[in-house]
Design a protein around this motif. Sequence first.
Motif, PDB file in Angstrom:
ATOM      1  N   ARG A   5      67.443  35.116  44.023  1.00 23.31           N
ATOM      2  CA  ARG A   5      67.207  36.450  43.475  1.00 23.31           C
ATOM      3  C   ARG A   5      66.789  36.039  42.003  1.00 23.31           C
ATOM      4  NH1 ARG A   5      72.254  40.596  43.313  1.00 23.31           N
ATOM      5  NH2 ARG A   5      72.310  40.275  45.632  1.00 23.31           N
ATOM      6  N   ARG A  26      63.079  35.517  41.674  1.00 20.29           N
ATOM      7  CA  ARG A  26      62.271  36.420  41.696  1.00 20.29           C
ATOM      8  C   ARG A  26      62.289  37.369  40.368  1.00 20.29           C
ATOM      9  NH1 ARG A  26      62.985  34.205  46.236  1.00 20.29           N
ATOM     10  NH2 ARG A  26      61.578  34.220  47.982  1.00 20.29           N
ATOM     11  N   MET A  52      59.135  38.506  38.163  1.00 14.22           N
ATOM     12  CA  MET A  52      58.856  39.827  38.192  1.00 14.22           C
ATOM     13  C   MET A  52      58.852  40.493  36.619  1.00 14.22           C
ATOM     14  SD  MET A  52      60.412  41.212  41.807  1.00 14.22           S
ATOM     15  CE  MET A  52      60.843  42.855  41.096  1.00 14.22           C
ATOM     16  N   GLU A 102      53.601  39.906  42.026  1.00 18.53           N
ATOM     17  CA  GLU A 102      54.538  41.013  41.780  1.00 18.53           C
ATOM     18  C   GLU A 102      54.505  41.547  43.057  1.00 18.53           C
ATOM     19  OE1 GLU A 102      56.472  42.237  39.126  1.00 18.53           O
ATOM     20  OE2 GLU A 102      55.786  40.793  37.738  1.00 18.53           O
ATOM     21  N   LEU A 103      53.828  42.081  43.965  1.00 17.63           N
ATOM     22  CA  LEU A 103      53.917  42.438  45.227  1.00 17.63           C
ATOM     23  C   LEU A 103      54.585  41.403  46.463  1.00 17.63           C
ATOM     24  CD1 LEU A 103      52.711  44.601  47.316  1.00 17.63           C
ATOM     25  CD2 LEU A 103      50.656  43.325  47.426  1.00 17.63           C
ATOM     26  N   SER A 104      54.075  40.242  46.415  1.00 17.14           N
ATOM     27  CA  SER A 104      54.836  39.162  47.203  1.00 17.14           C
ATOM     28  C   SER A 104      56.239  39.114  47.097  1.00 17.14           C
ATOM     29  CB  SER A 104      54.085  37.971  46.845  1.00 17.14           C
ATOM     30  OG  SER A 104      54.754  37.079  47.779  1.00 17.14           O
ATOM     31  N   MET A 105      56.628  39.220  45.652  1.00 14.28           N
ATOM     32  CA  MET A 105      58.144  39.261  45.312  1.00 14.28           C
ATOM     33  C   MET A 105      58.856  40.453  45.929  1.00 14.28           C
ATOM     34  SD  MET A 105      58.252  37.424  41.451  1.00 14.28           S
ATOM     35  CE  MET A 105      56.912  37.515  40.985  1.00 14.28           C
ATOM     36  N   LEU A 106      58.192  41.579  45.865  1.00 15.62           N
ATOM     37  CA  LEU A 106      58.597  42.888  46.369  1.00 15.62           C
ATOM     38  C   LEU A 106      58.808  42.853  47.702  1.00 15.62           C
ATOM     39  CD1 LEU A 106      57.062  45.404  43.816  1.00 15.62           C
ATOM     40  CD2 LEU A 106      59.337  44.756  44.096  1.00 15.62           C
ATOM     41  N   SER A 113      59.237  40.087  49.791  1.00 14.86           N
ATOM     42  CA  SER A 113      60.107  39.134  50.007  1.00 14.86           C
ATOM     43  C   SER A 113      61.573  39.823  49.932  1.00 14.86           C
ATOM     44  CB  SER A 113      60.164  37.966  49.252  1.00 14.86           C
ATOM     45  OG  SER A 113      60.565  38.200  47.992  1.00 14.86           O
ATOM     46  N   ILE A 114      61.801  40.626  48.816  1.00 15.78           N
ATOM     47  CA  ILE A 114      63.009  41.428  48.399  1.00 15.78           C
ATOM     48  C   ILE A 114      63.173  42.338  49.856  1.00 15.78           C
ATOM     49  CG2 ILE A 114      64.161  43.104  47.245  1.00 15.78           C
ATOM     50  CD1 ILE A 114      62.820  41.684  44.808  1.00 15.78           C
ATOM     51  N   TRP A 115      61.892  42.927  50.332  1.00 18.74           N
ATOM     52  CA  TRP A 115      62.264  44.066  51.458  1.00 18.74           C
ATOM     53  C   TRP A 115      62.358  43.251  52.557  1.00 18.74           C
ATOM     54  CZ3 TRP A 115      58.483  44.061  55.559  1.00 18.74           C
ATOM     55  CH2 TRP A 115      58.768  45.274  56.520  1.00 18.74           C
ATOM     56  N   TRP A 167      67.796  42.258  49.326  1.00 21.10           N
ATOM     57  CA  TRP A 167      68.404  41.910  47.949  1.00 21.10           C
ATOM     58  C   TRP A 167      69.633  40.995  48.142  1.00 21.10           C
ATOM     59  CZ3 TRP A 167      65.872  40.861  43.847  1.00 21.10           C
ATOM     60  CH2 TRP A 167      66.638  40.790  42.587  1.00 21.10           C
TER      61      TRP A 167
END
Length: 178
Positions: free
Chosen positions: A121, A124, A128, A155-159, A161-163, A167
């Motif tokens: 977490r 990321r 970000m 940024e998109l890839s981190m989002l 991965s969170i999805w 979280w």
Amino acid sequence: MEIPYLLIQVIGFTGTILFFLSFQCKRNRRLFQVQFLSYLFYTIHLLLLGATTGAVSYLINLLRSACLGSRWEFAKSRYMCGLLCLLQIAALCFTWAGPLSILPVAANIASTLGGYTNNARKIRLAGMLINSPLWILYDVAVGSWAGIMDEVVSELSMLISIWRYGWKGLDGSGEEKG
């Protein structure tokens, strides 16, 4: 022989693809191994653009990824984290090209500190909120279209991965058990 600008960007875009793929790795060790390859392409890309501070800073990131992706405990210690941050500051001093030089170094120090928490977490969040915004500014200034795309894609890839993992699912170390 001068390398065409388009080829320089292609080298950078190869790093972009690898960096995107790195955040799709759930395990931190694999994430850092894929990022190692990405940083290798970016080092070459920035050297060819004449962006020395960014290139040297990425060389230090190569070392950081090798350390964090290794099984050697000292390489993952807070002492190594401190050494890597000091190396970034030394790179800044030796490659100083004005205030612009601060951007990649500050970005990479934030990512180093995030990486050494061994918390998916926090890794990321550092990427970000600090790393990507500072690198975007630097990439615009040095003409790295691949770098700009890399940070947007990161940024998109981190989002994503969170999805994918949630979280809460990224709260732990992301290391394999047993």
